[in-house]
Motif scaffolding. Structure first.
Motif, PDB file in Angstrom:
ATOM      1  N   HIS A  78       0.746  -1.214   0.160  1.00  0.00           N
ATOM      2  CA  HIS A  78      -0.076   0.061   0.138  1.00  0.00           C
ATOM      3  C   HIS A  78       0.838   1.378  -0.242  1.00  0.00           C
ATOM      4  CE1 HIS A  78      -2.732   2.948   0.782  1.00  0.00           C
ATOM      5  NE2 HIS A  78      -2.966   2.854   2.192  1.00  0.00           N
ATOM      6  N   ASP A  83       1.103   3.794  -2.948  1.00  0.00           N
ATOM      7  CA  ASP A  83       0.670   5.403  -2.396  1.00  0.00           C
ATOM      8  C   ASP A  83       1.774   6.226  -2.767  1.00  0.00           C
ATOM      9  OD1 ASP A  83      -1.490   6.607  -1.323  1.00  0.00           O
ATOM     10  OD2 ASP A  83      -0.238   7.161   0.315  1.00  0.00           O
ATOM     11  N   HIS A 143      -9.996   6.177   8.216  1.00  0.00           N
ATOM     12  CA  HIS A 143      -9.482   6.100   6.894  1.00  0.00           C
ATOM     13  C   HIS A 143     -10.006   4.810   5.958  1.00  0.00           C
ATOM     14  CE1 HIS A 143      -6.769   5.748   3.450  1.00  0.00           C
ATOM     15  NE2 HIS A 143      -5.962   4.670   3.759  1.00  0.00           N
ATOM     16  N   SER A 172      -7.297  12.618  -4.041  1.00  0.00           N
ATOM     17  CA  SER A 172      -6.741  12.264  -3.096  1.00  0.00           C
ATOM     18  C   SER A 172      -6.037  13.334  -2.471  1.00  0.00           C
ATOM     19  CB  SER A 172      -5.797  11.073  -3.164  1.00  0.00           C
ATOM     20  OG  SER A 172      -6.106   9.982  -3.715  1.00  0.00           O
ATOM     21  N   ARG A 194      -8.280  15.461  -0.489  1.00  0.00           N
ATOM     22  CA  ARG A 194      -8.805  14.951   0.652  1.00  0.00           C
ATOM     23  C   ARG A 194      -7.570  15.304   1.713  1.00  0.00           C
ATOM     24  NH1 ARG A 194     -11.251  10.354  -1.133  1.00  0.00           N
ATOM     25  NH2 ARG A 194      -9.221   9.318  -1.724  1.00  0.00           N
ATOM     26  N   TYR A 205      -3.176  11.251   8.373  1.00  0.00           N
ATOM     27  CA  TYR A 205      -2.366  10.542   7.689  1.00  0.00           C
ATOM     28  C   TYR A 205      -1.091  10.364   8.461  1.00  0.00           C
ATOM     29  CZ  TYR A 205      -5.790   9.713   3.834  1.00  0.00           C
ATOM     30  OH  TYR A 205      -6.862   9.220   3.243  1.00  0.00           O
ATOM     31  N   GLY A 219       6.795   7.520   3.147  1.00  0.00           N
ATOM     32  CA  GLY A 219       5.266   8.120   3.460  1.00  0.00           C
ATOM     33  C   GLY A 219       5.179   9.408   3.636  1.00  0.00           C
ATOM     34  N   ILE A 270       3.065  12.195   1.690  1.00  0.00           N
ATOM     35  CA  ILE A 270       2.108  13.234   2.214  1.00  0.00           C
ATOM     36  C   ILE A 270       2.375  14.636   1.667  1.00  0.00           C
ATOM     37  CG2 ILE A 270       1.123  14.339   4.320  1.00  0.00           C
ATOM     38  CD1 ILE A 270       1.560  11.514   5.662  1.00  0.00           C
TER      39      ILE A 270
HETATM   40  C1  HEM Z   1      -8.128  -1.566   0.929  1.00  0.00           C
HETATM   41  C2  HEM Z   1      -8.101  -0.613   2.032  1.00  0.00           C
HETATM   42  C3  HEM Z   1      -7.341   0.770   1.657  1.00  0.00           C
HETATM   43  C4  HEM Z   1      -7.469   1.493   0.704  1.00  0.00           C
HETATM   44  C5  HEM Z   1      -8.126   1.444  -0.432  1.00  0.00           C
HETATM   45  C6  HEM Z   1      -6.599   2.639   0.724  1.00  0.00           C
HETATM   46  C7  HEM Z   1      -6.393   3.858   0.169  1.00  0.00           C
HETATM   47  C8  HEM Z   1      -5.655   4.823   0.262  1.00  0.00           C
HETATM   48  C9  HEM Z   1      -5.331   5.874  -0.352  1.00  0.00           C
HETATM   49  C10 HEM Z   1      -5.987   6.140  -1.790  1.00  0.00           C
HETATM   50  C11 HEM Z   1      -4.680   6.807   0.008  1.00  0.00           C
HETATM   51  C12 HEM Z   1      -4.039   8.102  -0.505  1.00  0.00           C
HETATM   52  C13 HEM Z   1      -4.826   9.344   0.298  1.00  0.00           C
HETATM   53  C14 HEM Z   1      -6.130   9.443   0.044  1.00  0.00           C
HETATM   54  O1  HEM Z   1      -6.618   9.171  -1.037  1.00  0.00           O
HETATM   55  O2  HEM Z   1      -7.077   9.745   0.928  1.00  0.00           O
HETATM   56  C15 HEM Z   1      -4.173   6.305   1.481  1.00  0.00           C
HETATM   57  C16 HEM Z   1      -3.148   6.719   2.264  1.00  0.00           C
HETATM   58  C17 HEM Z   1      -2.780   6.073   3.263  1.00  0.00           C
HETATM   59  N1  HEM Z   1      -3.291   4.953   3.871  1.00  0.00           N
HETATM   60 FE1  HEM Z   1      -4.542   3.811   2.822  1.00  0.00          FE
HETATM   61  N2  HEM Z   1      -6.002   2.533   2.411  1.00  0.00           N
HETATM   62  C18 HEM Z   1      -6.400   1.173   2.719  1.00  0.00           C
HETATM   63  C19 HEM Z   1      -6.096   0.586   3.871  1.00  0.00           C
HETATM   64  C20 HEM Z   1      -5.128   1.264   4.808  1.00  0.00           C
HETATM   65  C21 HEM Z   1      -4.827   0.725   6.350  1.00  0.00           C
HETATM   66  C22 HEM Z   1      -5.587  -0.692   6.602  1.00  0.00           C
HETATM   67  C23 HEM Z   1      -4.009   1.392   6.672  1.00  0.00           C
HETATM   68  C24 HEM Z   1      -3.244   1.356   8.155  1.00  0.00           C
HETATM   69  C25 HEM Z   1      -3.900   1.048   9.024  1.00  0.00           C
HETATM   70  C26 HEM Z   1      -3.627   2.592   5.843  1.00  0.00           C
HETATM   71  C27 HEM Z   1      -2.744   3.630   6.079  1.00  0.00           C
HETATM   72  C28 HEM Z   1      -2.560   4.614   5.114  1.00  0.00           C
HETATM   73  C29 HEM Z   1      -1.631   5.915   5.237  1.00  0.00           C
HETATM   74  C30 HEM Z   1      -0.650   6.095   6.549  1.00  0.00           C
HETATM   75  C31 HEM Z   1      -1.775   6.681   4.304  1.00  0.00           C
HETATM   76  C32 HEM Z   1      -0.873   7.929   4.111  1.00  0.00           C
HETATM   77  C33 HEM Z   1       0.316   7.461   3.586  1.00  0.00           C
HETATM   78  C34 HEM Z   1       1.054   8.619   2.622  1.00  0.00           C
HETATM   79  O3  HEM Z   1       0.717   9.090   1.672  1.00  0.00           O
HETATM   80  O4  HEM Z   1       2.046   8.724   2.983  1.00  0.00           O
HETATM   81  N3  HEM Z   1      -4.471   2.393   4.773  1.00  0.00           N
HETATM   82  N4  HEM Z   1      -4.756   5.093   1.537  1.00  0.00           N
END
Ligand code: HEM
Length: 265
Positions: free
Chosen positions: A37, A41, A138, A154, A157, A167, A219, A223
């Protein structure tokens, strides 16, 4: 004496071992998911086009006539990850200090023994607790908006939806929790342990620390990249990146639908 006899006649339950196994299995899948992920990302670091390409691939856009892909894939992914996330958290709660007194005893032990593994266990408890809230917010956001994984949406958001702080907190917690967890799994089940146990442990610890630094760096850069894109898009919140499509004549006479990238890319 009577109660002793009753206890010793009881058949030993296998439930605790099974629950422990389930916690390890869900932790392993979630840890590997987080590795992938954060890499996917992090593609935003290389620009909107790179992020759009990665999300397009994950949503199988090459199979859809419109080129928009199938956001239902994101929806199902969120459902599966949420089930694993909740199961893992519930199983983990068994081991949480469940009163202030227990918490104090545990905290005193950590200070008194000054033992790294005990400290790491405590880091797992604290990061797990924070993730229970931050991760749920999230996951619910992604559950409610599966079609909004797009460089602009994204980034909107992150900036206009004020998610950047959540985040950031989630990133630190998940990177520590996932990688300490994967390291503990290796130690617990004896994976990658060579002939010299001490040497293998030191090697794993070094690898764990490097992976933590690597994911924290990509990460935070991710961000930051979303923040830069989102700041420049403040007056067009809600507009997608893939706005314009065109039909290109292919040499063989085939017609292919293609997106035109922004001129400022
Ligand atoms: C299938 C499930 C998930 C999907 C589809 C998903 C999707 C995304 C997407 C599209 C973003 C980019 C920002 C945004 O669009 O809002 C993001 C950022 C992030 N997600 Fe997820 N996420 C999922 C599950 C998780 C889980 C379980 C965690 C941790 C508990 C997590 C931690 C994060 C973090 C820390 C970011 C910010 C990372 C960065 O940009 O450096 N995500 N996620």
């Amino acid at each position: 004496m009577e109660s002793y006899t009753i206890e010793s006649n009881k058949k030993k339950s296998r439930l605790p071992a099974r629950l422990d196994f389930a916690q390890s299995a869900t932790g392993l899948i979630l840890g590997l998911f987080i590795w992938m992920h954060l890499l996917f990302d992090g593609s935003i670091i290389f620009g909107k086009k790179a992020f759009s390409f990665v999300t397009g691939m994950l949503e199988l856009s090459f199979l859809s006539d419109t080129g928009h892909g199938f956001p239902i894939i994101v929806f199902f992914a969120v459902v599966v990850i949420s089930i694993l996330f909740i199961t893992h958290a519930l199983l983990g709660m068994r081991k949480f200090p469940n009163s202030y007194q227990q918490h104090r005893i545990m905290a005193d032990q950590v200070i008194m023994t000054n033992h790294m593994e005990t400290k790491l266990w405590y880091v797992q408890v604290i990061t797990g607790f924070i993730m229970f809230f931050a991760g749920s917010v999230h996951l619910y956001t992604m559950f409610a908006n599966p079609g909004s994984v797009d460089p602009y949406l994204s980034a909107d958001r992150v900036v206009s939806g004020n998610m950047w702080f959540l985040y950031l907190v989630l990133l630190v917690c998940v990177v520590l929790h996932a990688n300490i967890g994967l390291y503990r799994l290796c130690m617990k089940w004896g994976w990658f342990s060579g002939k010299d146990a001490k040497r293998s442990r030191l090697k794993l610890q070094m690898l764990r620390n490097r992976i933590i630094v690597f994911y924290l760096v990509i990460g935070v850069l991710g961000i930051l990249a979303f923040t830069i894109v989102g700041m420049g898009h403040r007056d067009k919140v809600g507009e997608r990146y893939l706005g314009q499509t065109t039909s290109l004549e292919m040499p063989q006479g085939l017609v292919q639908t293609r997106y035109i990238e922004d001129s400022n890319e």
